[in-house]
Motif scaffolding. Structure first.
Motif, PDB file in Angstrom:
ATOM      1  N   LEU A  65      35.903  40.101  32.218  1.00 62.48           N
ATOM      2  CA  LEU A  65      37.325  40.393  32.032  1.00 62.48           C
ATOM      3  C   LEU A  65      38.213  39.191  32.315  1.00 62.48           C
ATOM      4  O   LEU A  65      39.276  39.034  31.705  1.00 62.48           O
ATOM      5  N   PHE A  66      37.786  38.335  33.239  1.00 57.10           N
ATOM      6  CA  PHE A  66      38.690  37.322  33.775  1.00 57.10           C
ATOM      7  C   PHE A  66      38.479  35.957  33.133  1.00 57.10           C
ATOM      8  O   PHE A  66      38.414  34.938  33.818  1.00 57.10           O
ATOM      9  N   PRO A  78      47.945  39.870  40.543  1.00 58.18           N
ATOM     10  CA  PRO A  78      47.586  40.862  41.572  1.00 58.18           C
ATOM     11  C   PRO A  78      46.750  42.009  41.000  1.00 58.18           C
ATOM     12  O   PRO A  78      45.845  42.521  41.673  1.00 58.18           O
ATOM     13  N   PHE A  79      47.036  42.394  39.769  1.00 56.43           N
ATOM     14  CA  PHE A  79      46.239  43.442  39.130  1.00 56.43           C
ATOM     15  C   PHE A  79      44.807  42.958  38.919  1.00 56.43           C
ATOM     16  O   PHE A  79      43.852  43.714  39.133  1.00 56.43           O
ATOM     17  N   TRP A  80      44.650  41.728  38.476  1.00 57.65           N
ATOM     18  CA  TRP A  80      43.308  41.148  38.320  1.00 57.65           C
ATOM     19  C   TRP A  80      42.529  41.253  39.623  1.00 57.65           C
ATOM     20  O   TRP A  80      41.362  41.659  39.628  1.00 57.65           O
ATOM     21  N   SER A  86      37.796  46.512  42.892  1.00 56.91           N
ATOM     22  CA  SER A  86      37.296  47.845  42.548  1.00 56.91           C
ATOM     23  C   SER A  86      35.948  47.760  41.846  1.00 56.91           C
ATOM     24  O   SER A  86      35.053  48.586  42.092  1.00 56.91           O
ATOM     25  N   ILE A  87      35.779  46.769  40.981  1.00 60.62           N
ATOM     26  CA  ILE A  87      34.509  46.592  40.278  1.00 60.62           C
ATOM     27  C   ILE A  87      33.399  46.272  41.263  1.00 60.62           C
ATOM     28  O   ILE A  87      32.301  46.855  41.208  1.00 60.62           O
ATOM     29  N   TYR A 131      41.690  33.038  41.096  1.00 62.51           N
ATOM     30  CA  TYR A 131      40.237  32.944  40.899  1.00 62.51           C
ATOM     31  C   TYR A 131      39.515  32.755  42.227  1.00 62.51           C
ATOM     32  O   TYR A 131      38.447  33.337  42.459  1.00 62.51           O
ATOM     33  N   ILE A 132      40.073  31.944  43.109  1.00 62.13           N
ATOM     34  CA  ILE A 132      39.458  31.744  44.425  1.00 62.13           C
ATOM     35  C   ILE A 132      39.411  33.059  45.200  1.00 62.13           C
ATOM     36  O   ILE A 132      38.379  33.429  45.772  1.00 62.13           O
ATOM     37  N   ASP A 133      40.537  33.777  45.229  1.00 58.38           N
ATOM     38  CA  ASP A 133      40.600  35.048  45.950  1.00 58.38           C
ATOM     39  C   ASP A 133      39.622  36.064  45.370  1.00 58.38           C
ATOM     40  O   ASP A 133      38.947  36.800  46.109  1.00 58.38           O
TER      41      ASP A 133
END
Length: 298
Positions: A65-66, A78-80, A86-87, A131-133
């Motif tokens: 997805l990312f 933030p949604f990402w 959750s995934i 991406y780091i988070d």
């Protein structure tokens, strides 16, 4: 006889992304079973757990997805992050190994050499920090995770840098492309094959040593200007274009304007030594991608 084990099957999250579409095409060609979910189907983090749990026949989850968003695309970062969490949590609850696409943008681009997996991520941009988070939180939530960093993905699908270049070459007589931005163009299909190859080795029982962060990028690293020059040369052999001059400079409309050298080259020795996966030259893929693009448009 199939050339894969009976236990190999995938849940693809992000089937509408470049790598997601390539995964579907590749898995279909090998008759490997999968279920596919587009980004629209994953619009709520609350739904992710239900989707992963319902995919009982899928032994591995591949989250693509990312992908790096194309220039000018708005992303709810933030949604990402919430979706990624959750995934990972859903995969942990269902005990499904997770293969997740990440990005070389975790780095600030100030290194004079190729980045390796042991380098500390130091991105300054909001996207890079996200991406780091995502990487940190996903690994904390689920130990059986493989993170594959890639960058500069291209394919036949509209919206990536290659297709933007083609459109500009058809419309404009002069193009200006950065000679300061350096990285690794990577064919989305190759990235898809790499993800499957890694999962196949895990499926053979070679874990737990294989979990963690890996880099994959096609060879050879180059500047955006070099990549553009190669693409335009191939385009000219296939169709009529207006472009007559390809200058080295800033092109804010197509890529970030860069005044100082930014280097996002990814070193890929770990994936070679661990999985035996070799880099494929990106130049080999350009002709095939453009041939497919022009043939599909009549």
């Amino acid at each position: 006889m199939p050339d894969f084990s009976d236990s190999l099957s995938f849940l693809i999250l992000g089937s509408d992304r470049q790598v997601g579409r390539s995964l579907i095409q590749y898995l279909d060609s090998r008759q490997i079973p999968y279920q596919a979910c587009s980004s629209e189907q994953l619009a709520s983090p609350d739904e992710v757990g239900k989707i992963v749990a319902a995919a009982q026949s899928c032994s591995y989850v591949v989250n693509v997805l990312f992908e790096e968003p194309s220039e000018g695309t708005d992303v709810d970062l933030p949604f990402w992050l919430g979706l990624a969490n959750s995934i990972a949590e859903a995969c942990a609850q269902c005990h499904k190994p997770l293969f997740q696409l990440s990005s070389g943008l975790v780095f600030a681009g100030k290194s004079s050499r190729a980045y390796v997996e042991t380098d500390l991520p130091d991105a300054h941009s909001a996207l890079g920090r996200t991406y780091i988070d995502i990487e940190q939180e996903v690994v904390e939530r689920w130990s059986k995770t493989v993170l594959l960093r890639a960058s500069w993905l291209f394919s036949e699908q509209d919206g990536n840098y290659l297709t933007q270049l083609v459109g500009a070459a058809v419309r404009l007589e002069t193009l200006k492309v950065s000679g300061h931005l350096r990285g690794c163009p990577t064919y989305a299909m190759t990235a898809a094959k790499v993800l499957v190859a890694m999962a196949e080795q895990v499926d053979c029982g070679a874990e737990p040593e294989l979990w963690g962060v890996y880099h994959y990028a096609d060879s050879d690293a180059c500047t955006m200007h070099t990549f553009a020059k190669t693409v335009i040369t191939v385009v000219k052999s296939m169709t009529e274009v207006k472009v007559e001059s390809l200058e080295e400079g800033n092109s804010p409309g197509m890529i970030d304007a860069v005044n100082e050298l930014e280097n996002y080259e990814l070193g890929c020795k770990r994936i070679l030594s661990t999985f035996g996966i070799k880099q494929r030259p990106w130049r080999r893929s350009i002709h095939d991608v453009l041939k497919e693009k022009f043939s599909s448009h009549g």
